[in-house]
Design a protein around this motif. Structure first.
Motif, mmCIF file in Angstrom:
data_model
loop_
_atom_site.group_PDB
_atom_site.id
_atom_site.type_symbol
_atom_site.label_atom_id
_atom_site.label_comp_id
_atom_site.label_asym_id
_atom_site.label_seq_id
_atom_site.Cartn_x
_atom_site.Cartn_y
_atom_site.Cartn_z
ATOM 1 N N ALA A 208 -23.458 2.256 -44.485
ATOM 2 C CA ALA A 208 -24.337 3.210 -43.897
ATOM 3 C C ALA A 208 -24.354 2.911 -42.221
ATOM 4 C CB ALA A 208 -26.315 2.549 -44.632
ATOM 5 N N VAL A 209 -24.685 1.616 -41.884
ATOM 6 C CA VAL A 209 -24.486 1.447 -40.323
ATOM 7 C C VAL A 209 -23.290 2.063 -40.058
ATOM 8 C CG1 VAL A 209 -26.167 0.069 -40.631
ATOM 9 C CG2 VAL A 209 -24.711 -1.039 -41.235
ATOM 10 N N LEU A 210 -22.128 1.396 -40.678
ATOM 11 C CA LEU A 210 -21.213 1.560 -40.051
ATOM 12 C C LEU A 210 -21.103 3.374 -39.620
ATOM 13 C CD1 LEU A 210 -18.963 -1.215 -41.027
ATOM 14 C CD2 LEU A 210 -20.192 -0.492 -39.493
ATOM 15 N N HIS A 211 -20.979 3.920 -40.903
ATOM 16 C CA HIS A 211 -20.723 5.650 -40.761
ATOM 17 C C HIS A 211 -21.280 5.718 -39.085
ATOM 18 C CE1 HIS A 211 -17.818 6.922 -43.413
ATOM 19 N NE2 HIS A 211 -17.807 5.725 -43.791
ATOM 20 N N ALA A 212 -22.765 5.199 -39.517
ATOM 21 C CA ALA A 212 -24.267 5.366 -38.204
ATOM 22 C C ALA A 212 -23.205 5.807 -35.956
ATOM 23 C CB ALA A 212 -24.847 5.046 -38.339
ATOM 24 N N LEU A 213 -22.003 4.452 -36.810
ATOM 25 C CA LEU A 213 -22.279 3.902 -35.240
ATOM 26 C C LEU A 213 -21.187 4.373 -34.975
ATOM 27 C CD1 LEU A 213 -22.336 1.997 -33.010
ATOM 28 C CD2 LEU A 213 -20.635 -0.071 -34.676
ATOM 29 N N ASN A 214 -20.627 4.999 -36.226
ATOM 30 C CA ASN A 214 -18.426 5.349 -35.755
ATOM 31 C C ASN A 214 -18.313 7.277 -35.873
ATOM 32 O OD1 ASN A 214 -16.121 3.669 -35.994
ATOM 33 N ND2 ASN A 214 -17.963 2.756 -37.276
ATOM 34 N N GLY A 215 -20.217 7.500 -35.156
ATOM 35 C CA GLY A 215 -20.511 9.003 -35.587
ATOM 36 C C GLY A 215 -20.715 9.453 -33.520
ATOM 37 N N GLY A 216 -20.140 8.783 -33.209
ATOM 38 C CA GLY A 216 -20.548 8.674 -31.381
ATOM 39 C C GLY A 216 -21.534 9.392 -30.723
ATOM 40 N N GLY A 217 -22.032 9.678 -29.613
ATOM 41 C CA GLY A 217 -23.035 10.222 -29.322
ATOM 42 C C GLY A 217 -23.815 9.580 -29.148
ATOM 43 N N GLN A 218 -25.018 9.974 -29.098
ATOM 44 C CA GLN A 218 -26.757 8.733 -29.574
ATOM 45 C C GLN A 218 -25.604 8.002 -30.950
ATOM 46 O OE1 GLN A 218 -28.147 6.605 -29.412
ATOM 47 N NE2 GLN A 218 -30.111 6.624 -28.378
ATOM 48 N N ASN A 219 -25.029 7.140 -30.840
ATOM 49 C CA ASN A 219 -24.775 5.930 -32.237
ATOM 50 C C ASN A 219 -26.077 4.682 -32.387
ATOM 51 O OD1 ASN A 219 -23.691 4.813 -29.810
ATOM 52 N ND2 ASN A 219 -21.662 4.696 -31.599
ATOM 53 N N GLN A 220 -26.788 4.919 -31.192
ATOM 54 C CA GLN A 220 -27.412 3.249 -31.204
ATOM 55 C C GLN A 220 -28.284 4.133 -31.896
ATOM 56 O OE1 GLN A 220 -28.938 1.830 -27.831
ATOM 57 N NE2 GLN A 220 -28.070 -0.341 -28.909
ATOM 58 N N ALA A 221 -28.927 5.041 -31.623
ATOM 59 C CA ALA A 221 -30.090 5.387 -31.870
ATOM 60 C C ALA A 221 -29.929 5.204 -34.051
ATOM 61 C CB ALA A 221 -30.765 6.422 -31.846
ATOM 62 N N ARG A 222 -28.920 5.988 -33.847
ATOM 63 C CA ARG A 222 -28.139 6.779 -35.365
ATOM 64 C C ARG A 222 -29.075 5.224 -35.851
ATOM 65 N NH1 ARG A 222 -23.616 8.912 -34.211
ATOM 66 N NH2 ARG A 222 -24.893 10.562 -33.253
ATOM 67 N N THR A 223 -27.822 4.905 -35.269
ATOM 68 C CA THR A 223 -28.123 3.496 -36.466
ATOM 69 C C THR A 223 -28.950 2.668 -36.397
ATOM 70 O OG1 THR A 223 -25.311 2.929 -35.509
ATOM 71 C CG2 THR A 223 -25.847 1.932 -36.221
ATOM 72 N N ILE A 224 -29.399 2.622 -35.869
ATOM 73 C CA ILE A 224 -31.325 2.035 -35.836
ATOM 74 C C ILE A 224 -31.806 2.497 -37.041
ATOM 75 C CG2 ILE A 224 -32.863 1.525 -34.739
ATOM 76 C CD1 ILE A 224 -31.616 0.893 -31.850
ATOM 77 N N LEU A 225 -32.145 3.420 -36.669
ATOM 78 C CA LEU A 225 -33.275 4.625 -37.393
ATOM 79 C C LEU A 225 -31.925 4.025 -39.342
ATOM 80 C CD1 LEU A 225 -34.205 5.967 -34.997
ATOM 81 C CD2 LEU A 225 -33.787 7.835 -36.267
ATOM 82 N N THR A 226 -30.838 4.473 -39.397
ATOM 83 C CA THR A 226 -30.113 4.006 -40.666
ATOM 84 C C THR A 226 -30.429 2.725 -40.923
ATOM 85 O OG1 THR A 226 -28.624 6.125 -39.857
ATOM 86 C CG2 THR A 226 -28.042 4.665 -41.835
ATOM 87 N N GLY A 227 -29.908 1.924 -39.723
ATOM 88 C CA GLY A 227 -30.263 0.359 -40.016
ATOM 89 C C GLY A 227 -31.266 -0.116 -41.390
ATOM 90 N N ALA A 228 -32.795 0.767 -40.785
ATOM 91 C CA ALA A 228 -34.238 0.002 -41.113
ATOM 92 C C ALA A 228 -33.853 0.993 -43.270
ATOM 93 C CB ALA A 228 -35.200 0.584 -40.586
ATOM 94 N N LEU A 229 -33.886 2.430 -42.983
ATOM 95 C CA LEU A 229 -33.504 3.205 -43.988
ATOM 96 C C LEU A 229 -32.923 2.913 -44.648
ATOM 97 C CD1 LEU A 229 -33.924 6.636 -42.963
ATOM 98 C CD2 LEU A 229 -35.925 5.418 -43.575
ATOM 99 N N ALA A 230 -31.456 2.140 -44.820
ATOM 100 C CA ALA A 230 -30.247 0.870 -45.519
ATOM 101 C C ALA A 230 -30.907 -0.369 -46.055
ATOM 102 C CB ALA A 230 -29.164 1.052 -44.783
ATOM 103 N N GLY A 231 -31.939 -0.658 -45.131
ATOM 104 C CA GLY A 231 -32.290 -2.130 -45.740
ATOM 105 C C GLY A 231 -33.455 -2.303 -45.655
ATOM 106 N N ALA A 232 -34.813 -1.286 -46.255
ATOM 107 C CA ALA A 232 -34.818 -0.952 -46.447
ATOM 108 C C ALA A 232 -35.102 -0.896 -48.194
ATOM 109 C CB ALA A 232 -36.863 -0.321 -46.741
ATOM 110 N N GLN A 233 -33.980 -0.684 -48.526
ATOM 111 C CA GLN A 233 -33.313 -0.371 -49.668
ATOM 112 C C GLN A 233 -32.529 -1.451 -50.623
ATOM 113 O OE1 GLN A 233 -32.469 4.274 -50.625
ATOM 114 N NE2 GLN A 233 -32.166 4.035 -48.441
ATOM 115 N N THR A 234 -31.720 -1.767 -50.008
ATOM 116 C CA THR A 234 -30.991 -2.956 -50.242
ATOM 117 C C THR A 234 -31.741 -4.635 -50.151
ATOM 118 O OG1 THR A 234 -29.864 -3.754 -47.693
ATOM 119 C CG2 THR A 234 -28.646 -1.527 -49.260
#
Length: 359
Positions: free
Chosen positions: A301-327
């Motif tokens: 989840a987080v690596l695909h968010a990161l490797n998408g480029g652009g504003q990838n930091q915000a994308r990875t923060i938001l994805t990381g919180a959602l993914a971490g809440a699930q795992t």
């Protein structure tokens, strides 16, 4: 649901956000993917240093950007006060962050200061305005990046969650659409901490919370989105947000993520589908998609968010919180925790906050 499982998901959400922030420090804001691949290779797998002349220059792999620093400030306030205390949060911003800023972008802790924080600094420091008159029209996810801690703290109390997130977000961002989407993300994260799934049913759960007045959105249709019947009264507003659409987006995106007839391959190209820029309406669908597509695979989840480029930091923060809440924290690969600067301190804060969820 055991207290241990709830606390593990709560801590996982917080640490997932910190990890996402630190992962983005090196390859942040590359809109030219060929340039990103030239500097970091075809697939980024871990924390990296920023290149000279890029955003966050001078930071080292595993360190937090200013978004992570503000999230840590919020977390410390929540832990010390036992809950959200706006006066305490604002005091910390006045004393711990604002003296280190000068109102320019490429300055301050973390090497970069975002638009909404620069605006709040100018109004607070240069113009001498009180907190509450410091918000601006930035259409970004910067409020989410700190209020996600509020979503975790009040995960079991949706009405309180919506209230404190709205109040804190309004300190820096005042656009109603941005606020509604910020609260909606918090509601999603809170439900994931509770143990719900990010799937086609999640929006229905949130719509029921609207009907019972626990989420501040206006809805005319019935909970299954059927039209009102002749003679049905106009329902009273549960709050200030005119439309519940921000609550409907997560389930539509989650449905697409699990539909075999809808292919985004590789998954990082979700950034091209929903857009690479900073605005909240680009960022949220991509984060929902990746969290729904990889519900028990934090790394993907987080690596695909990161490797998408652009504003990838915000994308990875938001994805990381959602993914971490699930795992849960237990499902986050140890290497991400080990590589995070001050990881043990951040983990202790996350665990302390997690013990207060539902209190």
């Amino acid at each position: 649901m055991t207290d241990a499982a709830l606390q593990d998901r709560a801590a996982g959400a917080i640490m997932g956000a910190f990890i996402g922030d630190a992962l983005g420090v090196g390859p942040h804001w590359y809109y030219d993917l060929e340039e990103l691949h030239r500097d970091y290779g075809d697939w980024i797998t871990t924390y990296t240093d920023p290149e000279p002349g890029r955003y966050h220059e001078g930071l080292k792999a595993g360190q937090l950007s200013q978004a992570g620093i503000i999230l840590r400030l919020m977390l410390r306030s929540l832990v010390d006060q036992g809950g959200y205390d706006e006066a305490d949060f604002c005091r910390r911003m006045d004393e711990e962050l604002f003296p280190l800023l000068d109102g320019t972008p490429a300055n301050g802790p973390g090497g970069y200061t975002s638009q909404s924080i620069r605006n709040a600094w100018r109004k607070r420091v240069q113009e001498g305005l009180p907190w509450g008159q410091t918000g601006g029209n930035a259409d970004t996810t910067e409020a989410i990046e700190r209020t996600l801690a509020l979503a975790v703290r009040y995960a079991m109390q949706p009405h309180e969650l919506a209230t404190v997130i709205s109040n804190n977000a309004r300190l820096t961002q005042i656009d109603d659409v941005v606020l509604s989407m910020t609260v909606a993300y918090g509601a999603v994260l809170g439900l994931l901490v509770q143990g719900h799934k990010l799937d086609k049913n999640l929006s229905g759960i949130m719509m029921q919370l609207v009907k019972t007045g626990q989420l501040p959105f206006h809805a005319v249709t019935h909970s299954d989105l059927q039209p009102p019947r002749p003679g049905d009264p106009d329902p009273p507003r549960a709050g200030r947000f005119a439309s519940p659409d921000a609550l409907l987006t997560p389930s539509y995106v989650a449905t697409a993520a699990t539909d075999p007839a809808i292919a985004i391959e590789p998954a990082w190209k979700v950034s091209l589908v929903y857009g690479m820029p900073c605005a909240i309406y680009h960022q949220l669908p991509a984060a929902y998609y990746l969290a729904a597509r990889f519900p028990q695979d934090f790394e993907s989840a987080v690596l695909h968010a990161l490797n998408g480029g652009g504003q990838n930091q915000a994308r990875t923060i938001l994805t990381g919180a959602l993914a971490g809440a699930q795992t849960g924290l237990a499902g986050i690969p140890q290497r991400f925790l080990d590589g995070l600067e001050e990881g043990q301190t951040l983990r202790k804060l996350a665990m302390e906050l997690a013990t207060r969820v539902g209190v």
